[in-house]
Design a protein around this motif. Sequence first.
Motif, PDB file in Angstrom:
ATOM      1  N   ILE A  88      42.685  36.360  35.254  1.00 60.81           N
ATOM      2  CA  ILE A  88      42.850  37.434  36.250  1.00 60.81           C
ATOM      3  C   ILE A  88      44.268  37.396  36.826  1.00 60.81           C
ATOM      4  O   ILE A  88      44.753  36.333  37.230  1.00 60.81           O
ATOM      5  N   LEU A 110      47.026  39.123  39.657  1.00 58.91           N
ATOM      6  CA  LEU A 110      47.227  39.965  40.844  1.00 58.91           C
ATOM      7  C   LEU A 110      48.631  40.539  40.765  1.00 58.91           C
ATOM      8  O   LEU A 110      49.604  39.789  40.591  1.00 58.91           O
ATOM      9  N   VAL A 121      44.421  43.072  39.224  1.00 57.38           N
ATOM     10  CA  VAL A 121      44.176  43.588  40.575  1.00 57.38           C
ATOM     11  C   VAL A 121      45.497  44.133  41.095  1.00 57.38           C
ATOM     12  O   VAL A 121      46.506  43.421  41.097  1.00 57.38           O
ATOM     13  N   TYR A 122      45.505  45.384  41.509  1.00 59.00           N
ATOM     14  CA  TYR A 122      46.694  45.984  42.098  1.00 59.00           C
ATOM     15  C   TYR A 122      46.483  46.111  43.607  1.00 59.00           C
ATOM     16  O   TYR A 122      45.524  46.750  44.051  1.00 59.00           O
ATOM     17  N   CYS A 160      41.099  41.159  47.656  1.00 58.91           N
ATOM     18  CA  CYS A 160      41.144  40.811  46.246  1.00 58.91           C
ATOM     19  C   CYS A 160      39.743  40.485  45.710  1.00 58.91           C
ATOM     20  O   CYS A 160      39.289  41.090  44.734  1.00 58.91           O
ATOM     21  N   LEU A 173      37.202  42.262  42.890  1.00 57.98           N
ATOM     22  CA  LEU A 173      36.842  41.525  41.674  1.00 57.98           C
ATOM     23  C   LEU A 173      35.330  41.363  41.515  1.00 57.98           C
ATOM     24  O   LEU A 173      34.822  41.286  40.385  1.00 57.98           O
ATOM     25  N   GLU A 192      44.544  50.172  46.551  1.00 55.24           N
ATOM     26  CA  GLU A 192      44.029  48.889  46.096  1.00 55.24           C
ATOM     27  C   GLU A 192      42.940  49.130  45.061  1.00 55.24           C
ATOM     28  O   GLU A 192      41.917  49.752  45.367  1.00 55.24           O
ATOM     29  N   ALA A 231      41.271  47.540  40.990  1.00 60.02           N
ATOM     30  CA  ALA A 231      41.304  46.494  39.963  1.00 60.02           C
ATOM     31  C   ALA A 231      40.542  46.991  38.756  1.00 60.02           C
ATOM     32  O   ALA A 231      39.687  47.880  38.864  1.00 60.02           O
TER      33      ALA A 231
END
Lengths: 385, 329
Positions: free
Chosen positions: B33, B35, B122-123, B136, B140, B201, B203
């Motif tokens: 994963i 970020l 993840v943005y 975050c 997820l 935000e 992902a």
Amino acid sequence: MLPYLQNLSDYVEAIRAIRETIIANIVFLGQIPAPTFHEKRRAVKFMDRLLENYVDECTTDGYQNPVGIIRGKKSDLPPIFIVAHLDTTFPGDMDHNYTITETTIHGPGILDNSVGVGVLASLPAIFRHLNLTFDADIILAGVIQSLGKGNLRGMRHLVKTWPTPVRGAICLEGVELGRLSYYSEGMIRCDITCHILEEKGVEYRFKPNAILVLHELIHQIMGLRLPQKPRSRVIIGKIKGGLKHGIIAYDATLGLEIQSDSVRMVKAIFEDINDMVTGISHEFGVRMKLETISSVAASRLRYNHPLVKAAGQVMQALGIDTVGEPSESELSILLSKKIPAVTLGLTRGEHYHQPTSQMEIEPMFKGIAQVIGVLQAIDSGVCDE
Amino acid sequence: MSKNWLASNTFHYSRFSDLSDLVDAKHKKGLKISLCLPTLNEEKTIAKEIIIMKSELMTRYPLLDEIVVIDSGSMDNTIKIAESFGARVYRSDAVLPEQGTYLGKGENLWKALFVTSGDIIVYLDADIKNIHHRFCYGLLGPLLLYDHIKYTKAFYDRPIAIGKSKIRPTGGGRVTELVIRPLFSLFLPELTQILQPLSGEYAGYREIFETIPFPIGYGIETSMLLDICEKWGLDVIAQIDLERRIHRNQDTKALGRMAFVVVKTFLNRLEKLGMIEMKQELYDRMIQYQLVKNDITPDVMKMTGIERPPMASIPEYRTKFPRSGKNPA
């Protein structure tokens, strides 16, 4: 070399290696507003962080002080306290979001006392990272209602109701690294209010002004001949009053603190000021009230007490210049109960009581190593006279 | 309109607060994963985001494998600060230089696909004042625990920071309520269930991101949603309540420019879907007016709708990620 002085410089490096954990705890806890009497959310979060850092036990005492326990190897030894006050002087509606730069953290209450609380919550992780264990139980206490009208109630309750003797204690404050507090001056903190009586009908042209009445009181206090020995002083710390520019002030409040090496002297000065208040009240025909909001008795360790000496050695070994200064906070309660204790500053900073207060990150690693050194000294028995 | 989506695909972040569960799921699935934090002059907030994510989701729980910052050319200390706290930092123009470079968040996100190695990306915006690791792990959670979810998007309350020390309790999301929600209601009512389609935000799995085009600017969120819905349907999307996000306030003119790009992106997508027919090409200049002394003068800003093609179509990318272009469904 004494065992507790041996690894201090290695500790600094090792603590720096987990700086994100420590800074995260400071930020998570410090960003929760906690004005005195409204610390509940911060207290709950403090317990969460202790649990997440695998403290052995976590609970609250009867006064809702959150307490974490790291069990020691010898259950017959009295515990060692490490304490930081949870409350701050900033209101709950203020933006408490902190800003972090490469070298600093800033925001309301960061120095008083988010860094102390954050480091306290990080200690279990730091001990684990350094592979440290202790003979005595270590009690990590975030105490509530310390500041101002809180009058150290949380600390008083914790010490009063703790079921066993206490081996020694360390109080954590944000600044200033190098501070070594081992004595408390006697202190009375009070508010003096002045109220001008309103009358029906046409107002008397030369009605007294509450601000000017307090000005007269300040003038008289400044005329007090305070002794050099025992050292004594009166700090005029707060004043507020009035409504608008063109109207006399009907209400005004003065906040002051009397400090002295001697409790008797504190009481004597308090009585003097009380007499002044009564006299001025009568002379100006106004209603004045002197209210004590906090008081502590003077108490101290000797300068050559083994704990003070050990703390000085630890600081010297880390290259920290030591400055002895009094503390009227949690330390005074511990010392008054004959518990050997010191207050240590964790880092350096600026704008101590401003919303823009700022702490330096790098000195904190030495500040934490110093706490561990003093803790190991207590655990090795320096307080067990 | 699917009435069940809102109930079945909306989660509160606290549903995923057992981080051990998420770490187990990640390991079982053998996933990495990443970020990604896109930045442009974010020196006030970048350190806190990196520190908290690193402390909570790398040191304490090994959920993240890397934190990558893609910078559009910050003039402040953003890059220095991000590097000092251990993030991998790339200047956007130094990534895939042969593909050229544009200024914009979408450009950074697109280039992040090339420099990150995660199976899930993840943005997060880098200007979140009250950053918390829930931003975050909340995103997820559904990706790790529900096999059919491939893309997650945040929604939240949006208090606005005003002045130095006060927070206004409500506000924000004006472009959402005044622009995108009316457009969704008119043309794609099913998508109105996505409560904050413009939130920054999100992902998703790499296979999703690498097969859709990326507008370089503000249009990225709109196009991403429309493209994912068109290709895989609404059911692969989940939305997560992150409760509260404090961000900088933007003035109305700036929001107007944002709305311009969002509307343009939306109309172009509708045309591509065959839902509308436009008789002429859309203009690419936003014209706003300002009063200078006694004269009203136009303030014209050119906003071209440049889009990056799906990353899986870039040869360098296919060399680096040989299995690229796989259909996630």
